[in-house]
Design an enzyme around this catalytic site. Sequence first.
Site, PDB file in Angstrom:
ATOM      1  N   HIS A  24      -7.425   7.003  -2.584  1.00 31.59           N
ATOM      2  CA  HIS A  24      -8.231   5.989  -1.901  1.00 31.59           C
ATOM      3  C   HIS A  24      -7.500   5.223  -0.790  1.00 31.59           C
ATOM      4  O   HIS A  24      -8.146   4.615   0.049  1.00 31.59           O
ATOM      5  CB  HIS A  24      -8.832   5.011  -2.912  1.00 31.59           C
TER       6      HIS A  24
ATOM      7  N   HIS B 203       0.821  -1.210   0.000  1.00 28.26           N
ATOM      8  CA  HIS B 203       0.000   0.000   0.000  1.00 28.26           C
ATOM      9  C   HIS B 203       0.859   1.266   0.000  1.00 28.26           C
ATOM     10  O   HIS B 203       0.791   2.066   0.926  1.00 28.26           O
ATOM     11  CB  HIS B 203      -0.967  -0.005   1.189  1.00 28.26           C
TER      12      HIS B 203
ATOM     13  N   HIS C  63       0.752   1.516  -5.663  1.00 32.23           N
ATOM     14  CA  HIS C  63      -0.585   0.907  -5.720  1.00 32.23           C
ATOM     15  C   HIS C  63      -1.625   1.963  -6.118  1.00 32.23           C
ATOM     16  O   HIS C  63      -2.495   1.704  -6.955  1.00 32.23           O
ATOM     17  CB  HIS C  63      -0.933   0.271  -4.368  1.00 32.23           C
TER      18      HIS C  63
ATOM     19  N   GLN D 110      -3.569 -16.906  -3.440  1.00 30.15           N
ATOM     20  CA  GLN D 110      -4.061 -16.223  -4.642  1.00 30.15           C
ATOM     21  C   GLN D 110      -5.279 -16.943  -5.226  1.00 30.15           C
ATOM     22  O   GLN D 110      -6.239 -16.310  -5.652  1.00 30.15           O
ATOM     23  CB  GLN D 110      -2.939 -16.135  -5.690  1.00 30.15           C
TER      24      GLN D 110
END
EC number: 3.1.4.-
Length: 726
Positions: A500, A460, A464, A675
């Site tokens: 965001h 983050h 990103h 994943q």
Amino acid sequence: SPLAPGLLAPGLLPPSLLVLLVFAKEDSQNNGFCWACEKANFRCNVARTPEAALECFKEKHHDLVIIDHRHSRYFDAESLCREVLLIHFYLNGFVDLFGVCCCRPDREEASVMPLIKSGFNRRYVENANMMACYNELLQLERGEVLAQFKLRACNAIFTALEQSQEAIEITNEDQVIQYVNPAYESIMGYQQGELIGKEITEVPKSEKNKPDLLETINSCIRKGKEWQGIYYAKKKNGDSVQQNVKITPVIGQGGKHKDRRKGSLDVRSTTSRGSDGSSQRRHSSMARIHSMTIEAPITKVINIINAAQESSPMPVAEALDRVLEILRTTELYSPQLGTKEEDPHTNDLVGGLMTDGLRRLSGNEYIFAAKQPHLPSHLAMPLSLNDIPPHVAQTMENEDSWDFDIFNLETACLKRPLTYLGLKIFSRFGVCEFLSCPEATLRSWLQGIEANYHSTNSYHNSSHAADVLHATAYFLCKERVKQSLEQIDEVAALIAATVHDVDHPGRTNSFLCNAGSELAILYNDTAVLESHHAALAFQITTRDDKCNIFRNMERNEYRTLRQAIIDMVLATEMTKHFEHVNKFVNSINKPLAALEENGSVKGILTSPDNRILVKRMLIKCADISNPCRPLELCIEWAGRISEEYFAQTDEEKRQSLPVVMPVFDRNTCSIPKSQISFIDYFITDMFDAWDAFADLPNLMQHLDNNFKYWKGLDERKLHSLRPPPE
Ligand SMILES: *[C@@H]1O[C@H](CO)[C@@H](O)[C@H](O)[C@H]1NC(C)=O
Ligand SMILES: *[C@@H]1O[C@H](CO)[C@@H](O)[C@H](O)[C@H]1NC(C)=O
Ligand SMILES: *[C@@H]1O[C@H](CO)[C@@H](O)[C@H](O)[C@H]1NC(C)=O
């Protein structure tokens, strides 16, 4: 007397009413009344079938019976009411029992006559709101039930009169005889029927009384006084008997005085008044309940389904029952995880991303890397688009392609991918023109926002954010999206994507809640990070005119834009993942699929509600689009997010905090498995829906490839990002 003596006293109500609820199924209405009974301190029985209801009623003899009249297929409420009344009559010799029938709102306008005929005294229109149920019970208790008890007390009094050894006569105010008791009959030799309805003057008098005696008695009674004395009465056979008589006036309605042992205990008039007066009261109390309750859309839906059930064949009605059950739960959008044990990865992801956390406060406060948002001073030299160094500009040449490699930009631009890419994309969409803001302001703003991303986070960080901005811009160019959104929506989407995750601490919401972080406390453990990103973005923007890109906006437009940005940032919160996806599918995918390709598509695409859903879906898909990127990019992102989760688990262990996602332990984790689970649980359905809307075959192809790649590694029991070199 069949009634307790206490009932004759002025406080007629028993200490606690006994209520019988007859509801075929436990539902919110049923529960509403149960709860209301509890709150009102009433005792309450629930019966599910007419048989059980009658059995229970025979045994306990309730004061109040509430019968569900909403579903005629379970039982016939009206005939049940008649049967209950019959039992009541046998037990008591008394006809009136308090029965309430619970009806659906669509019956509101219908006549209550059929209900009254079967013995209900009151109709309650479906309203599961507990306070509405409680108010209803209280009003019943103080109103009609109290009146019932008074009537029952009268019944007891009459029973006592019947048994009395004394002769008793009651007249009304016009001196018409209403009642004589059996002792009167036997002493005087008359039959009841010969006297009732006659004026006393028509009954022969004895001449033995002094001539003015009647006048004396009458004037005494008229003054409201009692008269007592010797009176000669004439029996039917003509004999005079000397009686010690007491005549008591009863003050009744209108304060009129009654004559000669007569009372206002006029049963007929009481009953008839009861039905008129109380039906008016009923009406006004219903009106009150309705004006108190604002009907939520879900209530309307439930009512419509209820109405449809009524006329549906059994299998349909039963299917609708299941529908209603689901609709009545609050967790409409949270799929139930069936296979918890089987898939710890999914389980951990759900636990880690979709719960805010049962907050367990510990002494270990999480300290943010950057407590105070800061503005970068080292970047004071403004860059403009023209100033972008050629080698950086080169890495952004194909930024409008999905396969754009953001990591090239990341290495080329000294960790400022968001500022550079932002400048290019915002300019492509004409954001400065829309906001009437100078390009220099936008530059400062982008730098200010980027500076508040933590470059120490392995996932983050501002790379990103730049990636999400890229995906957002890409989606905004899709034909369907363009048809649906207006420019203000596009601008909102680009800004929302940029901010965001600003000031993301590299830890999940559940971690912050567990650690009792300042932010979790500030935001009540609810959407902690997303609330923070949205709030901080506006703080950074508006604190300093130099970077306030909204400064020149017209107030109303600013408010609309701000609302849209906040809504989109909050939509990235994963606890609402399924809600957003399902709403999108139900409100947009399905109606679109149902239509032929003709003009009416536009209506679906551009309704304000649907535009909100499109924007939410857009930013959500952009936010977690990593598995749809070309394989190499996908692998890189997977490595970064795993590393960030590992770091969180490390810290949780270090600080003895609950480990939110135990599978993300760097010593044991299988990245391919995590994943696969992530794709299975969160990605596939969402991108299927988004692809159906926006038409994204290239993304779906990548997703398919990437999924196969992870499967391949997993089948070889490999835990790493890549297969070992041959
Ligand atoms: C983001 O984190 C990665 C490490 O995972 C790092 O290589 C990259 O430079 C970071 N990006 C920024 C903009 O800080
Ligand atoms: C948190 O909860 C408190 C108490 O209910 C409330 O006053 C406050 O507004 C809430 N804060 C947020 C950010 O929701
Ligand atoms: C669009 O197609 C649907 C389904 O064929 C039809 O019901 C509707 O009337 C059409 N609308 C227009 C504007 O042609």
